[in-house]
Motif scaffolding. Structure first.
Motif, PDB file in Angstrom:
ATOM      1  N   LYS A  23       0.832  -1.206   0.000  1.00 24.60           N
ATOM      2  CA  LYS A  23       0.000   0.000   0.000  1.00 24.60           C
ATOM      3  C   LYS A  23       0.862   1.250   0.000  1.00 24.60           C
ATOM      4  O   LYS A  23       0.570   2.216  -0.710  1.00 24.60           O
ATOM      5  N   ALA A  24       1.912   1.244   0.796  1.00 22.76           N
ATOM      6  CA  ALA A  24       2.799   2.404   0.848  1.00 22.76           C
ATOM      7  C   ALA A  24       3.499   2.605  -0.494  1.00 22.76           C
ATOM      8  O   ALA A  24       3.614   3.738  -0.981  1.00 22.76           O
ATOM      9  N   LEU A  25       3.964   1.513  -1.095  1.00 22.04           N
ATOM     10  CA  LEU A  25       4.609   1.602  -2.390  1.00 22.04           C
ATOM     11  C   LEU A  25       3.638   2.152  -3.439  1.00 22.04           C
ATOM     12  O   LEU A  25       3.999   3.014  -4.243  1.00 22.04           O
ATOM     13  N   ALA A  26       2.406   1.671  -3.407  1.00 17.63           N
ATOM     14  CA  ALA A  26       1.393   2.168  -4.342  1.00 17.63           C
ATOM     15  C   ALA A  26       1.154   3.667  -4.132  1.00 17.63           C
ATOM     16  O   ALA A  26       1.046   4.426  -5.107  1.00 17.63           O
ATOM     17  N   ALA A  27       1.107   4.103  -2.890  1.00 17.37           N
ATOM     18  CA  ALA A  27       0.914   5.523  -2.599  1.00 17.37           C
ATOM     19  C   ALA A  27       2.088   6.348  -3.093  1.00 17.37           C
ATOM     20  O   ALA A  27       1.906   7.432  -3.668  1.00 17.37           O
ATOM     21  N   ILE A  28       3.298   5.834  -2.880  1.00 20.02           N
ATOM     22  CA  ILE A  28       4.495   6.552  -3.337  1.00 20.02           C
ATOM     23  C   ILE A  28       4.514   6.632  -4.862  1.00 20.02           C
ATOM     24  O   ILE A  28       4.777   7.686  -5.437  1.00 20.02           O
ATOM     25  N   ILE A  55       6.075  20.560   0.267  1.00 27.64           N
ATOM     26  CA  ILE A  55       5.575  20.758   1.638  1.00 27.64           C
ATOM     27  C   ILE A  55       4.956  19.476   2.189  1.00 27.64           C
ATOM     28  O   ILE A  55       5.185  19.116   3.344  1.00 27.64           O
ATOM     29  N   VAL A  56       4.213  18.748   1.370  1.00 23.80           N
ATOM     30  CA  VAL A  56       3.626  17.475   1.802  1.00 23.80           C
ATOM     31  C   VAL A  56       4.738  16.497   2.190  1.00 23.80           C
ATOM     32  O   VAL A  56       4.669  15.831   3.234  1.00 23.80           O
ATOM     33  N   ALA A  57       5.773  16.418   1.377  1.00 24.99           N
ATOM     34  CA  ALA A  57       6.889  15.512   1.676  1.00 24.99           C
ATOM     35  C   ALA A  57       7.605  15.939   2.954  1.00 24.99           C
ATOM     36  O   ALA A  57       7.947  15.099   3.793  1.00 24.99           O
ATOM     37  N   VAL A  58       7.826  17.238   3.122  1.00 19.93           N
ATOM     38  CA  VAL A  58       8.497  17.736   4.327  1.00 19.93           C
ATOM     39  C   VAL A  58       7.676  17.398   5.575  1.00 19.93           C
ATOM     40  O   VAL A  58       8.223  16.942   6.579  1.00 19.93           O
ATOM     41  N   ILE A  59       6.376  17.612   5.507  1.00 20.05           N
ATOM     42  CA  ILE A  59       5.517  17.309   6.664  1.00 20.05           C
ATOM     43  C   ILE A  59       5.597  15.824   7.006  1.00 20.05           C
ATOM     44  O   ILE A  59       5.715  15.455   8.179  1.00 20.05           O
ATOM     45  N   SER A  60       5.566  14.972   6.010  1.00 17.02           N
ATOM     46  CA  SER A  60       5.644  13.529   6.247  1.00 17.02           C
ATOM     47  C   SER A  60       6.980  13.147   6.865  1.00 17.02           C
ATOM     48  O   SER A  60       7.045  12.355   7.814  1.00 17.02           O
ATOM     49  N   TRP A  61       8.051  13.716   6.345  1.00 18.48           N
ATOM     50  CA  TRP A  61       9.384  13.428   6.858  1.00 18.48           C
ATOM     51  C   TRP A  61       9.525  13.917   8.292  1.00 18.48           C
ATOM     52  O   TRP A  61      10.009  13.196   9.166  1.00 18.48           O
ATOM     53  N   MET A  62       9.067  15.126   8.541  1.00 21.08           N
ATOM     54  CA  MET A  62       9.172  15.690   9.891  1.00 21.08           C
ATOM     55  C   MET A  62       8.341  14.882  10.888  1.00 21.08           C
ATOM     56  O   MET A  62       8.769  14.687  12.034  1.00 21.08           O
ATOM     57  N   ALA A  63       7.183  14.414  10.473  1.00 20.72           N
ATOM     58  CA  ALA A  63       6.363  13.595  11.380  1.00 20.72           C
ATOM     59  C   ALA A  63       7.159  12.377  11.843  1.00 20.72           C
ATOM     60  O   ALA A  63       7.178  12.040  13.033  1.00 20.72           O
ATOM     61  N   GLY A  64       7.840  11.731  10.911  1.00 19.11           N
ATOM     62  CA  GLY A  64       8.656  10.578  11.267  1.00 19.11           C
ATOM     63  C   GLY A  64       9.843  10.948  12.135  1.00 19.11           C
ATOM     64  O   GLY A  64      10.161  10.252  13.101  1.00 19.11           O
ATOM     65  N   LEU A  65      10.505  12.064  11.806  1.00 14.33           N
ATOM     66  CA  LEU A  65      11.668  12.491  12.588  1.00 14.33           C
ATOM     67  C   LEU A  65      11.288  12.865  14.017  1.00 14.33           C
ATOM     68  O   LEU A  65      12.089  12.734  14.935  1.00 14.33           O
ATOM     69  N   ALA A 101      11.937   7.430   4.720  1.00 15.15           N
ATOM     70  CA  ALA A 101      12.910   7.401   3.618  1.00 15.15           C
ATOM     71  C   ALA A 101      12.310   7.947   2.316  1.00 15.15           C
ATOM     72  O   ALA A 101      12.921   8.817   1.679  1.00 15.15           O
ATOM     73  N   PRO A 102      11.119   7.498   1.906  1.00 12.31           N
ATOM     74  CA  PRO A 102      10.544   8.087   0.683  1.00 12.31           C
ATOM     75  C   PRO A 102      10.277   9.586   0.823  1.00 12.31           C
ATOM     76  O   PRO A 102      10.543  10.352  -0.102  1.00 12.31           O
ATOM     77  N   THR A 107      11.470  15.061  -0.605  1.00  6.72           N
ATOM     78  CA  THR A 107      11.792  16.392  -0.094  1.00  6.72           C
ATOM     79  C   THR A 107      13.039  16.935  -0.769  1.00  6.72           C
ATOM     80  O   THR A 107      13.060  18.084  -1.242  1.00  6.72           O
ATOM     81  N   TRP A 108      14.092  16.120  -0.825  1.00  7.55           N
ATOM     82  CA  TRP A 108      15.340  16.560  -1.435  1.00  7.55           C
ATOM     83  C   TRP A 108      15.175  16.843  -2.926  1.00  7.55           C
ATOM     84  O   TRP A 108      15.616  17.875  -3.421  1.00  7.55           O
ATOM     85  N   VAL A 109      14.549  15.920  -3.642  1.00  5.73           N
ATOM     86  CA  VAL A 109      14.415  16.090  -5.096  1.00  5.73           C
ATOM     87  C   VAL A 109      13.625  17.353  -5.422  1.00  5.73           C
ATOM     88  O   VAL A 109      14.052  18.195  -6.233  1.00  5.73           O
TER      89      VAL A 109
END
Length: 185
Positions: A23-28, A55-65, A101-102, A107-109
């Motif tokens: 499911k995560a892979l499909a979402a990515i 911004i969506v990617a940053v929010i997701s990354w920050m939530a994990g961090l 990781a995704p 976020t970087w790209v």
């Protein structure tokens, strides 16, 4: 025969984990595909689309961090090899591989894309921001290494250590947001 009620599955079961990864892979793939479509069709507001995805990617990354060190705090109290410790291992690995990781890569790209197309990599504030994001990436790598040590029942840091380290991403995020919004130099 299962130890839990009929029709329910433990979230730590491998089958559930594989389903979560699919499911995560499909979402990515869907997210990246949407970004690709927007890029190919180049709408007049492409910058705003890329900024929104960033911004969506940053929010997701920050939530994990912000969440992963909290898991580490509780994991330090669990005896190695215990059911509780094994559950934390699953939670930590899924958070890292499925979300963090995704999100970090996207976020970087997208961040580099925006830095190049909008600012031409010019501006002291942008260089400072990129340096802080690089440090944030180092924090991510530190967390990944810690998760591997937990997974291998290796040496652990104290809960106190993880409480202190938990503040680092928040402080970096505050500085990054100020740089992006205020552009002080």
């Amino acid at each position: 025969m299962s130890d839990h009620p009929q029709g329910t599955e433990r979230q730590t079961d491998q089958r559930v984990g594989r389903r979560a990864h699919r499911k995560a892979l499909a979402a990515i793939v869907l997210f990246v595909g949407f970004i690709a479509c927007v890029t190919v069709f180049e709408p007049s507001d492409l910058y705003l689309w890329m900024k929104a995805f960033h911004i969506v990617a940053v929010i997701s990354w920050m939530a994990g961090l912000l969440y992963l060190p909290r898991l580490f705090i509780y994991h330090t109290d669990a005896a190695p090899g215990s059911a509780q410790s094994e559950t934390f291992k699953v939670m930590e690995q899924r958070l890292l591989t499925v979300i963090m990781a995704p999100a970090m890569m996207i976020t970087w790209v997208l961040g580099l894309y925006l830095a190049w197309t909008v600012y031409g990599f010019q501006g002291g504030w942008l260089h400072a921001k990129l340096a802080l994001v690089a440090i944030l990436t180092g924090v991510h790598m530190h967390y990944s290494a810690a998760a591997r040590r937990f997974r291998d029942d290796g040496p652990r840091r104290t809960a106190r250590y993880w409480r202190m380290v938990n503040e680092v991403p928040a402080l970096l995020m505050i500085a990054i947001v100020i740089l992006v919004v205020v552009k002080p130099f």
